[in-house]
Design a protein around this motif. Structure first.
Motif, PDB file in Angstrom:
ATOM      1  N   SER A  20       0.831  -1.216   0.000  1.00 20.38           N
ATOM      2  CA  SER A  20       0.000   0.000   0.000  1.00 20.38           C
ATOM      3  C   SER A  20       0.862   1.262   0.000  1.00 20.38           C
ATOM      4  CB  SER A  20      -0.898  -0.008   1.251  1.00 20.38           C
ATOM      5  OG  SER A  20      -1.634   1.198   1.343  1.00 20.38           O
ATOM      6  N   ILE A  22       3.130   4.362  -0.015  1.00 22.10           N
ATOM      7  CA  ILE A  22       4.516   4.633  -0.375  1.00 22.10           C
ATOM      8  C   ILE A  22       5.244   3.326  -0.703  1.00 22.10           C
ATOM      9  CG2 ILE A  22       6.719   5.470   0.560  1.00 22.10           C
ATOM     10  CD1 ILE A  22       5.008   7.513   2.235  1.00 22.10           C
ATOM     11  N   ASP A  41       4.235  -7.682   3.408  1.00 22.03           N
ATOM     12  CA  ASP A  41       3.172  -6.935   4.083  1.00 22.03           C
ATOM     13  C   ASP A  41       2.379  -7.884   4.983  1.00 22.03           C
ATOM     14  OD1 ASP A  41       1.907  -3.926   3.158  1.00 22.03           O
ATOM     15  OD2 ASP A  41       0.637  -5.170   4.446  1.00 22.03           O
ATOM     16  N   ASP A  63       3.984 -10.231   9.643  1.00 22.80           N
ATOM     17  CA  ASP A  63       3.802  -9.148  10.600  1.00 22.80           C
ATOM     18  C   ASP A  63       5.188  -8.793  11.126  1.00 22.80           C
ATOM     19  OD1 ASP A  63       3.385  -7.485  12.725  1.00 22.80           O
ATOM     20  OD2 ASP A  63       1.946  -8.791  13.757  1.00 22.80           O
ATOM     21  N   ILE A  64       5.693  -7.636  10.730  1.00 17.68           N
ATOM     22  CA  ILE A  64       7.085  -7.302  11.077  1.00 17.68           C
ATOM     23  C   ILE A  64       7.274  -7.054  12.572  1.00 17.68           C
ATOM     24  CG2 ILE A  64       7.679  -6.392   8.787  1.00 17.68           C
ATOM     25  CD1 ILE A  64       7.492  -3.537  10.219  1.00 17.68           C
ATOM     26  N   SER A  86       9.178   0.432   4.905  1.00 20.30           N
ATOM     27  CA  SER A  86       8.090   1.412   4.763  1.00 20.30           C
ATOM     28  C   SER A  86       6.896   1.102   5.666  1.00 20.30           C
ATOM     29  CB  SER A  86       7.620   1.481   3.299  1.00 20.30           C
ATOM     30  OG  SER A  86       6.669   2.500   3.112  1.00 20.30           O
ATOM     31  N   ILE A 135      11.759   4.630   5.815  1.00 20.29           N
ATOM     32  CA  ILE A 135      10.784   5.707   5.629  1.00 20.29           C
ATOM     33  C   ILE A 135      10.462   6.272   7.020  1.00 20.29           C
ATOM     34  CG2 ILE A 135       8.578   6.430   4.677  1.00 20.29           C
ATOM     35  CD1 ILE A 135      10.516   5.366   2.518  1.00 20.29           C
ATOM     36  N   GLY A 136      11.045   7.424   7.303  1.00 16.63           N
ATOM     37  CA  GLY A 136      10.771   8.133   8.558  1.00 16.63           C
ATOM     38  C   GLY A 136       9.591   9.060   8.350  1.00 16.63           C
ATOM     39  N   TYR A 150       3.555   8.991  17.629  1.00 23.70           N
ATOM     40  CA  TYR A 150       4.042   8.879  16.242  1.00 23.70           C
ATOM     41  C   TYR A 150       5.381   9.603  16.085  1.00 23.70           C
ATOM     42  CZ  TYR A 150       3.955   8.860  11.127  1.00 23.70           C
ATOM     43  OH  TYR A 150       4.273   8.672   9.795  1.00 23.70           O
ATOM     44  N   LYS A 154       9.077   7.980  14.971  1.00 22.09           N
ATOM     45  CA  LYS A 154       9.802   8.430  13.782  1.00 22.09           C
ATOM     46  C   LYS A 154      11.142   9.067  14.158  1.00 22.09           C
ATOM     47  CE  LYS A 154       7.084   6.740  10.745  1.00 22.09           C
ATOM     48  NZ  LYS A 154       7.524   5.707   9.812  1.00 22.09           N
ATOM     49  N   GLY A 180       6.735  14.794   4.221  1.00 23.02           N
ATOM     50  CA  GLY A 180       5.613  15.513   4.807  1.00 23.02           C
ATOM     51  C   GLY A 180       4.367  14.664   4.608  1.00 23.02           C
ATOM     52  N   VAL A 182       1.587  12.725   2.909  1.00 23.42           N
ATOM     53  CA  VAL A 182       1.528  12.090   1.596  1.00 23.42           C
ATOM     54  C   VAL A 182       0.141  11.487   1.417  1.00 23.42           C
ATOM     55  CG1 VAL A 182       2.515  10.276   0.144  1.00 23.42           C
ATOM     56  CG2 VAL A 182       4.009  11.580   1.661  1.00 23.42           C
ATOM     57  N   SER A 184      -2.038   9.031   0.748  1.00 24.34           N
ATOM     58  CA  SER A 184      -1.989   7.571   0.609  1.00 24.34           C
ATOM     59  C   SER A 184      -3.147   6.989   1.426  1.00 24.34           C
ATOM     60  CB  SER A 184      -0.658   7.039   1.171  1.00 24.34           C
ATOM     61  OG  SER A 184      -0.709   7.044   2.583  1.00 24.34           O
ATOM     62  N   PHE A 186      -2.989   5.605   4.087  1.00 24.80           N
ATOM     63  CA  PHE A 186      -2.671   5.992   5.473  1.00 24.80           C
ATOM     64  C   PHE A 186      -3.470   7.242   5.847  1.00 24.80           C
ATOM     65  CE2 PHE A 186       0.314   8.125   8.451  1.00 24.80           C
ATOM     66  CZ  PHE A 186       0.822   7.079   9.198  1.00 24.80           C
TER      67      PHE A 186
HETATM   68  N1  LIG Z   1       1.206   9.019   4.333  1.00 20.42           N
HETATM   69  C1  LIG Z   1       1.867   9.966   4.989  1.00 20.42           C
HETATM   70  O1  LIG Z   1       1.403  11.098   5.142  1.00 20.42           O
HETATM   71  C2  LIG Z   1       3.224   9.653   5.551  1.00 20.42           C
HETATM   72  C3  LIG Z   1       4.057  10.732   5.840  1.00 20.42           C
HETATM   73  C4  LIG Z   1       5.317  10.493   6.365  1.00 20.42           C
HETATM   74  C5  LIG Z   1       5.722   9.191   6.608  1.00 20.42           C
HETATM   75  N2  LIG Z   1       4.882   8.160   6.320  1.00 20.42           N
HETATM   76  C6  LIG Z   1       5.360   6.811   6.610  1.00 20.42           C
HETATM   77  O2  LIG Z   1       5.459   6.106   5.405  1.00 20.42           O
HETATM   78  C7  LIG Z   1       5.276   4.728   5.646  1.00 20.42           C
HETATM   79  C8  LIG Z   1       4.240   4.189   4.708  1.00 20.42           C
HETATM   80  O3  LIG Z   1       3.058   4.920   4.881  1.00 20.42           O
HETATM   81  P1  LIG Z   1       1.881   4.900   3.806  1.00 20.42           P
HETATM   82  O4  LIG Z   1       1.349   6.274   3.760  1.00 20.42           O
HETATM   83  O5  LIG Z   1       2.349   4.236   2.580  1.00 20.42           O
HETATM   84  O6  LIG Z   1       0.842   3.975   4.621  1.00 20.42           O
HETATM   85  P2  LIG Z   1      -0.164   2.824   4.137  1.00 20.42           P
HETATM   86  O7  LIG Z   1      -1.083   2.630   5.283  1.00 20.42           O
HETATM   87  O8  LIG Z   1      -0.721   3.169   2.799  1.00 20.42           O
HETATM   88  O9  LIG Z   1       0.788   1.557   3.974  1.00 20.42           O
HETATM   89  C9  LIG Z   1       1.399   0.938   5.074  1.00 20.42           C
HETATM   90  C10 LIG Z   1       1.497  -0.549   4.793  1.00 20.42           C
HETATM   91  O10 LIG Z   1       2.171  -1.146   5.914  1.00 20.42           O
HETATM   92  C11 LIG Z   1       1.534  -2.372   6.199  1.00 20.42           C
HETATM   93  N3  LIG Z   1       1.765  -2.737   7.599  1.00 20.42           N
HETATM   94  C12 LIG Z   1       1.233  -2.145   8.715  1.00 20.42           C
HETATM   95  N4  LIG Z   1       1.622  -2.803   9.805  1.00 20.42           N
HETATM   96  C13 LIG Z   1       2.387  -3.854   9.400  1.00 20.42           C
HETATM   97  C14 LIG Z   1       3.069  -4.901  10.070  1.00 20.42           C
HETATM   98  N5  LIG Z   1       2.996  -5.029  11.401  1.00 20.42           N
HETATM   99  N6  LIG Z   1       3.760  -5.782   9.334  1.00 20.42           N
HETATM  100  C15 LIG Z   1       3.834  -5.662   7.985  1.00 20.42           C
HETATM  101  N7  LIG Z   1       3.207  -4.698   7.286  1.00 20.42           N
HETATM  102  C16 LIG Z   1       2.498  -3.806   7.995  1.00 20.42           C
HETATM  103  C17 LIG Z   1       0.055  -2.115   5.917  1.00 20.42           C
HETATM  104  O11 LIG Z   1      -0.663  -3.332   5.714  1.00 20.42           O
HETATM  105  C18 LIG Z   1       0.135  -1.250   4.665  1.00 20.42           C
HETATM  106  O12 LIG Z   1       0.098  -2.037   3.498  1.00 20.42           O
HETATM  107  C19 LIG Z   1       4.906   4.591   7.134  1.00 20.42           C
HETATM  108  O13 LIG Z   1       6.057   4.228   7.856  1.00 20.42           O
HETATM  109  C20 LIG Z   1       4.459   5.998   7.501  1.00 20.42           C
HETATM  110  O14 LIG Z   1       4.668   6.270   8.858  1.00 20.42           O
HETATM  111  C21 LIG Z   1       3.642   8.360   5.798  1.00 20.42           C
END
Ligand SMILES: NC(=O)c1ccc[n+]([C@@H]2O[C@H](COP(=O)([O-])OP(=O)(O)OC[C@H]3O[C@@H](n4cnc5c(N)ncnc54)[C@H](O)[C@@H]3O)[C@@H](O)[C@H]2O)c1
Length: 250
Positions: A20, A22, A41, A63-64, A86, A135-136, A150, A154, A180, A182, A184, A186
């Motif tokens: 999903s 990023i 994932d 599950d990481i 990520s 990915i921070g 959160y 990070k 910043g 994004v 998604s 999320f």
């Molecule tokens: N979207 C934003 O605004 C944003 C901004 C800055 C940083 N980030 C970071 O970027 C990263 C990705 O975010 P995203 O927006 O793509 O989110 P997302 O929710 O679209 O994707 C995250 C994915 O991680 C998987 N996941 C969650 N817990 C898990 C686990 N325990 N084991 C394995 N997989 C797991 C989920 O199933 C999902 O597919 C995250 O670390 C998030 O903190 C996001």
């Protein structure tokens, strides 16, 4: 003869949270650059669906945050050049709104998960002078309102990136991307959970949080990840790169 920059032909990559947002775009961009990608994932069905779509890709359900699962499923990966961490989850709340259980839940996924996966794959990455991209978030660099837990997780990712670069300065490269907001799933999940009846106003505020006037796109983060794991970024190590539409410049 000139070679095309940012190619990853013959490289093997594993992307956590690869199903999903990023992570998904990282899987797509790395595949397009020639890498074979393991989509890792906790959402097995989505990981499988994406892997089926991408040439040379495979899915790995894990599950990481679960040490036994990481040992059983991720540690046996035989060879790897690139790891993108990520997978991550969010939580809204200031310190007084944050329960210890939620605080731990966030740390288990965002911090323990990154630790466990990185530790399990480090020997493979050291063997080939591989590259790690964490990915921070800007939340690891500055305070974001009502994101106590959160921000803490990070901040840990930024520190873990730098520490690893110090311990393995020539054996691997490890860098951290701090996006910043994004657009998604999320963010969609956040809007649905916390702002169900005022989604569009809140979405507008999320766009406006970046001085550039919009949220980032997952593919923009994925292209920075591609740069970091390419040979062109050979001199880039222990770096923390913001990509935030000017948020942290303000
Ligand atoms: N979207 C934003 O605004 C944003 C901004 C800055 C940083 N980030 C970071 O970027 C990263 C990705 O975010 P995203 O927006 O793509 O989110 P997302 O929710 O679209 O994707 C995250 C994915 O991680 C998987 N996941 C969650 N817990 C898990 C686990 N325990 N084991 C394995 N997989 C797991 C989920 O199933 C999902 O597919 C995250 O670390 C998030 O903190 C996001």
């Amino acid at each position: 003869m000139t070679t095309t920059p940012f190619r990853l032909d013959g490289r093997r990559a594993l992307v956590t949270g690869g199903a999903s947002g990023i992570g998904e775009q990282c899987c797509r961009v790395l595949t397009a650059a020639g890498a074979s990608v393991i989509v890792c994932d906790v959402d097995a069905a989505r990981a499988e669906a994406l892997a089926t779509e991408l040439p040379g890709a495979s899915a790995l359900a894990c599950d990481i945050a679960d040490e036994a699962s990481v040992a059983a499923r991720i540690a046996p990966v035989p060879a790897l050049d690139i790891l993108i961490n990520s997978a991550g989850i969010g939580l809204v709340g200031g310190i007084e709104e944050t329960s210890l259980a939620d605080f731990h839940r966030l740390f288990r996924v965002n911090v323990d998960g990154t630790f466990l996966v990185t530790r399990a794959l480090l020997p493979r990455l050291v063997a080939v002078r591989g590259s790690i991209v964490n990915i921070g978030s800007v939340a690891g660099l500055i305070g974001v309102k009502r994101r106590y837990a959160y921000c803490a997780t990070k901040g840990a990712i930024v520190a873990m990136t730098r520490q690893l670069a110090v311990d393995y300065p020539t054996q691997i490269r490890v860098n951290c991307i701090c996006p910043g907001t994004v657009e998604s799933p999320f963010v969609e999940g956040y809007l649905e959970k916390y702002h169900k009846h005022e989604k569009e106003e809140t979405r507008a505020q999320l766009h406006a949080r970046q001085p550039i006037g919009r949220m980032g796109r997952p593919i923009e983060i994925a292209h920075m990840a591609l740069y970091l794991c390419s040979a062109e970024a050979e001199f880039c190590n222990g770096s923390v790169l913001t990509i935030d539409g000017g948020w942290t410049a303000a």
